[in-house]
Design an enzyme around this catalytic site. Structure first.
Site, PDB file in Angstrom:
ATOM      1  N   TYR A 191       0.822  -1.206   0.000  1.00  0.00           N
ATOM      2  CA  TYR A 191       0.000   0.000   0.000  1.00  0.00           C
ATOM      3  C   TYR A 191       0.855   1.255   0.000  1.00  0.00           C
ATOM      4  CZ  TYR A 191      -4.090  -2.610   1.589  1.00  0.00           C
ATOM      5  OH  TYR A 191      -5.146  -3.454   1.695  1.00  0.00           O
ATOM      6  N   ARG A 251      -5.182   8.153  -8.367  1.00  0.00           N
ATOM      7  CA  ARG A 251      -4.338   7.034  -7.970  1.00  0.00           C
ATOM      8  C   ARG A 251      -4.967   5.764  -8.508  1.00  0.00           C
ATOM      9  NH1 ARG A 251      -6.258   4.012  -3.364  1.00  0.00           N
ATOM     10  NH2 ARG A 251      -4.143   3.309  -2.906  1.00  0.00           N
ATOM     11  N   GLU A 297      -8.777  -0.140 -10.392  1.00  0.00           N
ATOM     12  CA  GLU A 297      -9.608   1.044 -10.148  1.00  0.00           C
ATOM     13  C   GLU A 297      -8.781   2.291 -10.413  1.00  0.00           C
ATOM     14  OE1 GLU A 297     -12.229  -0.735  -6.383  1.00  0.00           O
ATOM     15  OE2 GLU A 297     -10.802   0.876  -6.064  1.00  0.00           O
ATOM     16  N   HIS A 300     -12.927   2.890   5.816  1.00  0.00           N
ATOM     17  CA  HIS A 300     -11.725   2.110   5.502  1.00  0.00           C
ATOM     18  C   HIS A 300     -11.352   1.127   6.612  1.00  0.00           C
ATOM     19  CE1 HIS A 300     -10.656   5.391   2.493  1.00  0.00           C
ATOM     20  NE2 HIS A 300     -10.578   4.289   1.800  1.00  0.00           N
ATOM     21  N   TYR A 350      -7.326 -10.358   1.994  1.00  0.00           N
ATOM     22  CA  TYR A 350      -8.251  -9.228   1.907  1.00  0.00           C
ATOM     23  C   TYR A 350      -8.753  -9.039   0.485  1.00  0.00           C
ATOM     24  CZ  TYR A 350     -10.004  -4.473   1.911  1.00  0.00           C
ATOM     25  OH  TYR A 350     -10.791  -3.373   1.743  1.00  0.00           O
TER      26      TYR A 350
END
Lengths: 200, 358
Positions: free
Chosen positions: B37, B223, B265, B193, B316
């Site tokens: 991440y 992003r 995405e 989140h 996840y």
């Protein structure tokens, strides 16, 4: 003792404090079951507040009603269920004047649902005192059929509406006053682990 | 540019496919051979010609079919589109942003004519020709956010900004990576989140929020994010997980190349002028493993990323069980050669795959 130390969890999961009498013109206390103990303890420290207090209490089979009444609050209501009490809660909140202090105690389902009404009435949820007492059962929403199952004590559990086997998540919605339940055997239908008691 | 719109499905018989042009412009999300991440924000002020970054709201060959799929999702479950009462002004802001952007960026597809508050909107691909009064809700068939996002690819979250936080107070969500707008509506940035592993501990969300709170009008940001999906299914919602989850078990070594999709995405962030809300479009691009490995660099890199990703993230993102099968396929497209830095396929400079002789 009716208190429970919840393990650390994710950011959407509610956290609770300890009821502390606030300076205010009037006080509204909403409690269920062992939540009565938090009210009794607060009142023992600050007996004078009772003359300006309205207590709404749902015993859920516990025996605290007489003790609460003995505090001699200005107004007292004992209801058979939250659903029975909610119209009174809404009515009281619609009259709320500046300086009203709000205290919620008992199960997560009671605290969450009462907090929702308080927020709908225009209060900031961070300005409300909350204390968890008693059962650690959860109010769960099935993400699939949207049905609410009250007082869930095991994980996984079966949705009381659509019958799917649901995994108990810590993800929590204040707007729904519910945790999220998600199908546990979607990828392998029928492969459902044995249920265990929450926090066991 | 003349876009040929596909007639395709994202459910049942899954006739979705990517043309060579779509493969060439796919937003491959890995700029190096590993993944963790990060906030990875950059300005959204155009990009290379014909890339998905070039226009403010990319319109591609899947547009008409995606809008048809959205219509079906909303008919089944209207709760996928919700707007809390204080968000209507932000909805009008969003309608204006999209109509102005699309009519300027794709004048051959979209036209906007404005005379004061009297607006005339023409959407040629969808055959829409509507006149309405700007800021008058009664002159549109839906609320302003729903009206325009039924005509725009990607999910949309409209975030109210207050108390130094962002609040998910409106949105349309039909192409999501397994999260529920109906459950999350009204939550703040940290709460919605909350289920994401590892990133909170790394301070990712604190830094991202700080960045987003400061986005100014006219200076949008973007992003990439990604996950994995079996079949080109747009509506991977938790609401329908009990229906689509089982598809993950349908993967076999024989069908994996065509059935396993990398789901990317393109997330963009625009400040809205009147409401000071932040709109967060999440545009989904799907590409099969078969099409990914047609680019030697992407094949090599995807193998390394999937192989080395921490277990929590693979769990996840929902592909931990299928990871060994994915690696078995991808390893055939990784000859160990180094890859160039950056996301572009570098088709003309990157060496072809050295076929394994074993």
């Amino acid at each position: 003792m009716s208190t429970f130390n919840f393990p650390e969890s994710i950011r959407s999961r509610p956290v609770y404090g300890t009821l502390q009498a606030q300076v205010g013109k009037s006080h509204l206390m909403i409690a269920d079951a062992h939540g009565a103990e938090a009210v009794l303890e607060m009142a023992a420290k600050e007996p004078a507040m009772m003359a300006q207090s309205h207590i709404i209490y749902i015993p859920k089979g516990t025996q605290f009603g007489l003790q609460i009444q003995a505090l001699k609050p200005a107004q007292y209501y004992e209801g058979p269920s939250y659903a029975a009490a909610v119209s009174r809660i809404k009515r009281v909140l619609s009259d709320a004047a500046m300086g009203l202090q709000i205290y919620l105690s008992g199960t997560e389902g009671l605290i969450g649902q009462a907090q929702y009404e308080v927020m709908q009435a225009g209060f900031d949820y961070t300005a409300i005192q909350t204390e968890h007492r008693g059962s650690v059962a959860r109010r769960m929403q099935c993400v699939h059929c949207k049905g609410i199952t009250e007082d869930v004590m095991i994980d996984p559990f079966q949705c009381s509406h659509c019958g799917l086997n649901l995994f108990v998540r810590d993800h929590y919605s204040r707007r729904l006053a519910a945790f999220q339940g998600v199908c546990i055997d979607a990828e392998e239908p029928g492969n459902v682990p044995l249920s265990v008691e929450l926090y066991s | 540019m003349n876009i040929q719109f596909n007639d395709e499905t994202f459910r049942d018989d899954y006739s979705f496919k990517n043309s060579q042009r779509a493969i060439d412009r796919f937003p491959f999300p890995f700029h190096e051979d590993s993944y963790m991440y990060s906030v990875n924000m950059e300005q959204h002020q155009g990009g290379p010609v014909d890339s998905v970054y070039e226009k403010r709201f990319d319109v591609d060959e899947h547009y008409v079919s995606e809008m048809r799929d959205r219509e079906m999702v909303l008919a089944d479950d209207p709760l996928r589109c919700q707007s809390l009462p204080h968000m209507t002004l932000a909805g009008w802001d969003l309608l204006e942003l999209i109509m102005v952007s699309k009519s300027e960026d794709y004048p051959e597809l979209f036209e906007l004519h404005r005379e004061g508050a009297n607006w005339h909107w023409i959407n040629k691909p969808l055959g829409i020709d509507d006149r309405f009064v700007f800021m008058d809700d009664t002159t549109l068939p839906y609320g302003p956010m729903e009206y325009i996002t039924r005509q725009t690819q990607g999910d949309f979250c409209v975030l109210d900004q207050r108390e130094e936080n962002l609040w998910m107070d409106a949105g349309i969500v039909t192409t999501q990576a397994d999260w529920s707008l109906d459950f999350d509506i009204g939550m703040n940035f940290f709460e919605w989140h909350a289920p994401v592993p590892l990133a909170h501990e790394k301070g990712i969300f604190k830094r991202a929020l700080k960045f987003l709170l400061n986005i100014q009008q006219g200076a949008p940001a973007r992003r990439l994010n990604w996950t994995m999906t079996v079949n080109p299914l747009l509506d991977t919602s938790p609401e329908n997980y009990h229906k689509w989850g089982v598809q993950k078990m349908s993967l076999t070594p024989q069908n994996l190349a065509e059935k396993q999709y990398l789901r990317v995405e393109l997330q963009t962030f625009f400040r809205l002028p009147r409401s000071n809300a932040l709109v967060f479009p999440i545009r989904c691009y799907l590409m099969s493993f078969k099409d990914i490995v047609s680019k030697p660099k992407w094949g090599r890199r995807l193998h390394r990323v999937v192989r080395d990703i921490p277990e929590e993230l693979a769990t996840y993102k929902g592909f931990i069980d299928n990871r060994p099968m994915m690696l078995e396929f991808l390893s055939r497209y990784d000859d160990g050669l180094p890859t160039s830095f950056g996301v572009w396929p570098d088709s003309h400079t990157e060496p072809a795959l050295i076929e394994s002789t074993s």
